[in-house]
Write a protein that holds these residues in place. Structure first.
Motif, PDB file in Angstrom:
ATOM      1  N   ARG A  14       0.829  -1.203   0.000  1.00  0.00           N
ATOM      2  CA  ARG A  14       0.000   0.000   0.000  1.00  0.00           C
ATOM      3  C   ARG A  14       0.862   1.250   0.000  1.00  0.00           C
ATOM      4  NH1 ARG A  14      -5.131  -1.229   4.081  1.00  0.00           N
ATOM      5  NH2 ARG A  14      -5.925  -3.039   2.920  1.00  0.00           N
ATOM      6  N   ALA A  15       0.354   2.262  -0.689  1.00  0.00           N
ATOM      7  CA  ALA A  15       1.021   3.567  -0.725  1.00  0.00           C
ATOM      8  C   ALA A  15       0.014   4.648  -0.417  1.00  0.00           C
ATOM      9  CB  ALA A  15       1.649   3.821  -2.094  1.00  0.00           C
ATOM     10  N   VAL A  16       0.457   5.682   0.268  1.00  0.00           N
ATOM     11  CA  VAL A  16      -0.348   6.878   0.521  1.00  0.00           C
ATOM     12  C   VAL A  16       0.313   8.023  -0.235  1.00  0.00           C
ATOM     13  CG1 VAL A  16      -1.147   8.522   2.257  1.00  0.00           C
ATOM     14  CG2 VAL A  16      -1.095   6.069   2.787  1.00  0.00           C
ATOM     15  N   HIS A  17      -0.485   8.711  -1.059  1.00  0.00           N
ATOM     16  CA  HIS A  17       0.074   9.825  -1.836  1.00  0.00           C
ATOM     17  C   HIS A  17      -0.676  11.115  -1.529  1.00  0.00           C
ATOM     18  CE1 HIS A  17       1.997  12.005  -5.098  1.00  0.00           C
ATOM     19  NE2 HIS A  17       0.811  12.546  -5.305  1.00  0.00           N
ATOM     20  N   PHE A  18       0.067  12.131  -1.105  1.00  0.00           N
ATOM     21  CA  PHE A  18      -0.488  13.459  -0.851  1.00  0.00           C
ATOM     22  C   PHE A  18      -0.406  14.292  -2.136  1.00  0.00           C
ATOM     23  CE2 PHE A  18       0.518  11.963   3.323  1.00  0.00           C
ATOM     24  CZ  PHE A  18      -0.342  12.613   4.200  1.00  0.00           C
ATOM     25  N   GLY A  19      -1.569  14.743  -2.619  1.00  0.00           N
ATOM     26  CA  GLY A  19      -1.591  15.634  -3.765  1.00  0.00           C
ATOM     27  C   GLY A  19      -1.931  14.948  -5.068  1.00  0.00           C
ATOM     28  N   PRO A  20      -3.209  14.583  -5.286  1.00  0.00           N
ATOM     29  CA  PRO A  20      -3.585  13.933  -6.545  1.00  0.00           C
ATOM     30  C   PRO A  20      -3.875  14.923  -7.671  1.00  0.00           C
ATOM     31  CG  PRO A  20      -5.453  13.926  -5.059  1.00  0.00           C
ATOM     32  CD  PRO A  20      -4.303  14.555  -4.309  1.00  0.00           C
ATOM     33  N   GLY A  21      -2.938  15.834  -7.896  1.00  0.00           N
ATOM     34  CA  GLY A  21      -3.035  16.721  -9.044  1.00  0.00           C
ATOM     35  C   GLY A  21      -2.583  15.995 -10.295  1.00  0.00           C
ATOM     36  N   ASN A  22      -2.206  16.757 -11.315  1.00  0.00           N
ATOM     37  CA  ASN A  22      -1.824  16.134 -12.577  1.00  0.00           C
ATOM     38  C   ASN A  22      -0.580  15.264 -12.440  1.00  0.00           C
ATOM     39  OD1 ASN A  22      -3.986  17.275 -13.847  1.00  0.00           O
ATOM     40  ND2 ASN A  22      -2.847  18.959 -14.759  1.00  0.00           N
ATOM     41  N   ILE A  23       0.426  15.751 -11.694  1.00  0.00           N
ATOM     42  CA  ILE A  23       1.628  14.939 -11.477  1.00  0.00           C
ATOM     43  C   ILE A  23       1.288  13.735 -10.601  1.00  0.00           C
ATOM     44  CG2 ILE A  23       3.847  14.884 -10.251  1.00  0.00           C
ATOM     45  CD1 ILE A  23       4.197  16.092 -12.906  1.00  0.00           C
ATOM     46  N   GLY A  24       0.516  13.962  -9.553  1.00  0.00           N
ATOM     47  CA  GLY A  24       0.160  12.875  -8.653  1.00  0.00           C
ATOM     48  C   GLY A  24      -0.578  11.757  -9.358  1.00  0.00           C
ATOM     49  N   ARG A  25      -1.556  12.113 -10.210  1.00  0.00           N
ATOM     50  CA  ARG A  25      -2.319  11.088 -10.919  1.00  0.00           C
ATOM     51  C   ARG A  25      -1.582  10.587 -12.158  1.00  0.00           C
ATOM     52  NH1 ARG A  25      -5.876  15.086 -10.929  1.00  0.00           N
ATOM     53  NH2 ARG A  25      -6.445  14.847 -13.127  1.00  0.00           N
ATOM     54  N   GLY A  26      -1.011  11.532 -12.921  1.00  0.00           N
ATOM     55  CA  GLY A  26      -0.442  11.160 -14.218  1.00  0.00           C
ATOM     56  C   GLY A  26       0.948  10.574 -14.166  1.00  0.00           C
ATOM     57  N   PHE A  27       1.622  10.691 -13.026  1.00  0.00           N
ATOM     58  CA  PHE A  27       2.971  10.149 -12.913  1.00  0.00           C
ATOM     59  C   PHE A  27       3.080   9.208 -11.716  1.00  0.00           C
ATOM     60  CE2 PHE A  27       7.777  11.424 -12.729  1.00  0.00           C
ATOM     61  CZ  PHE A  27       8.123  10.099 -12.926  1.00  0.00           C
ATOM     62  N   ILE A  28       2.992   9.757 -10.500  1.00  0.00           N
ATOM     63  CA  ILE A  28       3.253   8.953  -9.307  1.00  0.00           C
ATOM     64  C   ILE A  28       2.204   7.862  -9.132  1.00  0.00           C
ATOM     65  CG2 ILE A  28       3.763   9.008  -6.853  1.00  0.00           C
ATOM     66  CD1 ILE A  28       5.676  10.639  -8.700  1.00  0.00           C
ATOM     67  N   GLY A  29       0.935   8.231  -9.168  1.00  0.00           N
ATOM     68  CA  GLY A  29      -0.128   7.235  -9.014  1.00  0.00           C
ATOM     69  C   GLY A  29      -0.079   6.166 -10.085  1.00  0.00           C
ATOM     70  N   LEU A  30       0.170   6.583 -11.313  1.00  0.00           N
ATOM     71  CA  LEU A  30       0.272   5.636 -12.426  1.00  0.00           C
ATOM     72  C   LEU A  30       1.400   4.637 -12.206  1.00  0.00           C
ATOM     73  CD1 LEU A  30      -0.283   4.607 -15.317  1.00  0.00           C
ATOM     74  CD2 LEU A  30       1.159   6.494 -16.150  1.00  0.00           C
ATOM     75  N   ARG A  31       2.582   5.145 -11.848  1.00  0.00           N
ATOM     76  CA  ARG A  31       3.737   4.266 -11.688  1.00  0.00           C
ATOM     77  C   ARG A  31       3.545   3.316 -10.503  1.00  0.00           C
ATOM     78  NH1 ARG A  31       4.923   4.337 -15.830  1.00  0.00           N
ATOM     79  NH2 ARG A  31       5.289   2.175 -15.329  1.00  0.00           N
ATOM     80  N   LEU A  32       2.981   3.816  -9.411  1.00  0.00           N
ATOM     81  CA  LEU A  32       2.772   2.960  -8.241  1.00  0.00           C
ATOM     82  C   LEU A  32       1.731   1.885  -8.533  1.00  0.00           C
ATOM     83  CD1 LEU A  32       2.901   5.545  -5.305  1.00  0.00           C
ATOM     84  CD2 LEU A  32       4.715   4.019  -6.120  1.00  0.00           C
ATOM     85  N   SER A  33       0.644   2.256  -9.204  1.00  0.00           N
ATOM     86  CA  SER A  33      -0.372   1.275  -9.547  1.00  0.00           C
ATOM     87  C   SER A  33       0.204   0.207 -10.462  1.00  0.00           C
ATOM     88  CB  SER A  33      -1.562   1.973 -10.221  1.00  0.00           C
ATOM     89  OG  SER A  33      -2.518   1.037 -10.658  1.00  0.00           O
ATOM     90  N   ARG A  34       1.000   0.634 -11.432  1.00  0.00           N
ATOM     91  CA  ARG A  34       1.632  -0.314 -12.357  1.00  0.00           C
ATOM     92  C   ARG A  34       2.636  -1.214 -11.640  1.00  0.00           C
ATOM     93  NH1 ARG A  34      -0.058  -0.654 -17.956  1.00  0.00           N
ATOM     94  NH2 ARG A  34      -1.970   0.553 -17.668  1.00  0.00           N
TER      95      ARG A  34
END
Length: 426
Positions: A14-34
């Protein structure tokens, strides 16, 4: 191992990410989910939290030669105000990441500290916290703020159990409107370098697909900040003065493309000397970045890229820092000075920092701005060079704007067109 009601080790980390803006969703969230993580976003936007919770995912569009859509799944969300829920998520997480803007890290430190305190009551499993921001040593800075909120008697345990690896991230994520408010468009290229030396023990941080783990991070951070961010800012400010609306229009202008390349070559020479980079490879890196800026599938407005000029002109950021480093090495800085002068004329009406900067230029004068915002003393040779280039640009671009005004525009108003004042300190 302590007994805990929380499930730390599960089928999916599990990961917790602060800030689901464009970078949060389009980069960090994407890479972690993958990478197999379940990702919980922490957001201040109630509608966004509700949508992420109900849908459990969102689409990411890759704007390349062959555009594609990737579906990001295994997503949840909590509101930032619900600090109890955020703390419980941190207890269960293997990783905490941020993309909130470097200046906002201190605002989330107390919430992270609360989660750490609760976590250490229930488990001795290591936790890694990575600030994915456009700043040197962002995770290290976040650690200092977090520790200010931790009880002193827990500091030793926190040093053993909680790690704050610094990182460098690189992906262009423009603001693009979608019918789906969770959708985001990104460029194909990305880079995520993580300081391997700060990881608590091998295997304690579940692998992040596509991340580069390095022993010396500073060269990666400064190469990115002083090439990608510096070049992007220069393109925005030169393009804005030329009347272009997008970075792509700026890159299609041969004269401006050359000016942006010259700025990046000045920083490149400094970086090559400081970090012993291969100059031929770095020139290829510059060429690749310019191609990324010109990507016709990735329309990026100059007002977005240039926004917040006070922050971008601060002493440790993408323009002043490489300028001072290059000067101290005895290197040429003519084109960096031009980019800085252009930034000082950036004045879109809806940009609060731009409005504040123009007000200070009018009321206090250019020398005050250089001393106060750039922290370059009046006696420094670069101070006078910046001031001179600014005066040159004021005359050049003010006259251009005056010529474009309707004939009915009152003569008494011409003196302050675009925030410039004849009475301001020269």
């Amino acid at each position: 191992m302590m007994n805990t009601p929380f499930e730390i080790k599960e089928r999916r980390p599990r990961a917790v990410h602060f800030g689901p803006g464009n970078i949060g969703r389009g980069f960090i969230g994407l890479r972690l989910s993958r990478s197999g993580y379940d990702v919980c976003f922490v957001s201040r936007n109630e509608k966004q939290v509700a949508m992420l919770k109900s849908r459990g995912g969102y689409p990411v569009y890759i704007a390349g030669g062959d555009p594609e859509m990737l579906e990001v799944d295994n997503i949840s969300a909590v509101h930032a105000r619900n600090t109890d829920a955020v703390a419980r998520r941190i207890v269960e997480a293997a990783l905490v990441t941020t993309a909130v803007g470097a200046s906002n890290l201190k605002d989330i430190a107390a919430t992270i500290a609360r989660g750490i305190v609760l976590r250490m009551q229930h488990t001795d499993e290591p936790l890694h916290i990575i600030a994915c921001e456009n700043a040197v040593g962002a995770s290290t800075k976040l650690k200092k703020w977090v520790f200010k909120h931790l009880p002193a008697d827990l500091h030793d345990q926190a040093h053993r159990q909680i790690a704050f690896p610094d990182s460098a991230i690189d992906r262009i994520v423009p603001t693009k409107k979608h019918d789906d408010p969770l959708a985001v468009t990104v460029e194909p290229y990305y880079e995520w370098a993580i300081d391997r030396s700060a990881i608590i023990m091998e295997g304690s941080l579940p692998e992040i697909e596509g991340a580069l783990y390095v022993d010396s991070l500073l060269p990666f951070i400064e190469r990115k900040l002083f090439t990608v961010n510096t070049g992007h800012a220069a393109a925005a400010y030169f393009g804005y003065l030329a009347g272009h609306k997008t970075i792509q229009q700026t890159m299609a202008d041969p004269a401006l493309l050359r000016r942006v390349r010259l700025v990046m070559q000045e920083t490149g020479k400094m970086l090559a000397k400081k970090h012993n980079l291969d100059e031929t490879n770095h020139q290829k890196y510059i060429h690749k970045i310019l191609e990324r800026f010109a990507n016709p599938q990735l329309i990026d407005e100059v007002v977005r890229v240039g926004r917040s000029p006070i922050r971008k002109l601060s002493p440790g950021d993408r323009l002043i820092k490489p300028l001072m480093l290059a000067y101290d090495m005895g290197m040429e800085t003519t084109d960096l000075i031009s980019a800085i002068a252009a930034a000082m004329l950036f004045d879109p009406k809806l940009d609060q920092e731009a409005s504040r900067l123009q007000a200070d230029l009018r009321q206090q004068g250019v020398q005050h701005v250089i001393r106060t915002y750039f922290e370059i003393p009046s006696t420094h040779p670069l101070h006078q060079k910046i001031a001179a280039r600014y005066r040159e640009y004021v005359q050049k671009y003010r006259l251009a704007k005056v010529d474009a005004l309707p004939s009915s525009f009152a003569a008494g108003q011409v003196a302050t067109v675009s925030g410039f004042s004849k009475n301001a300190e020269a």
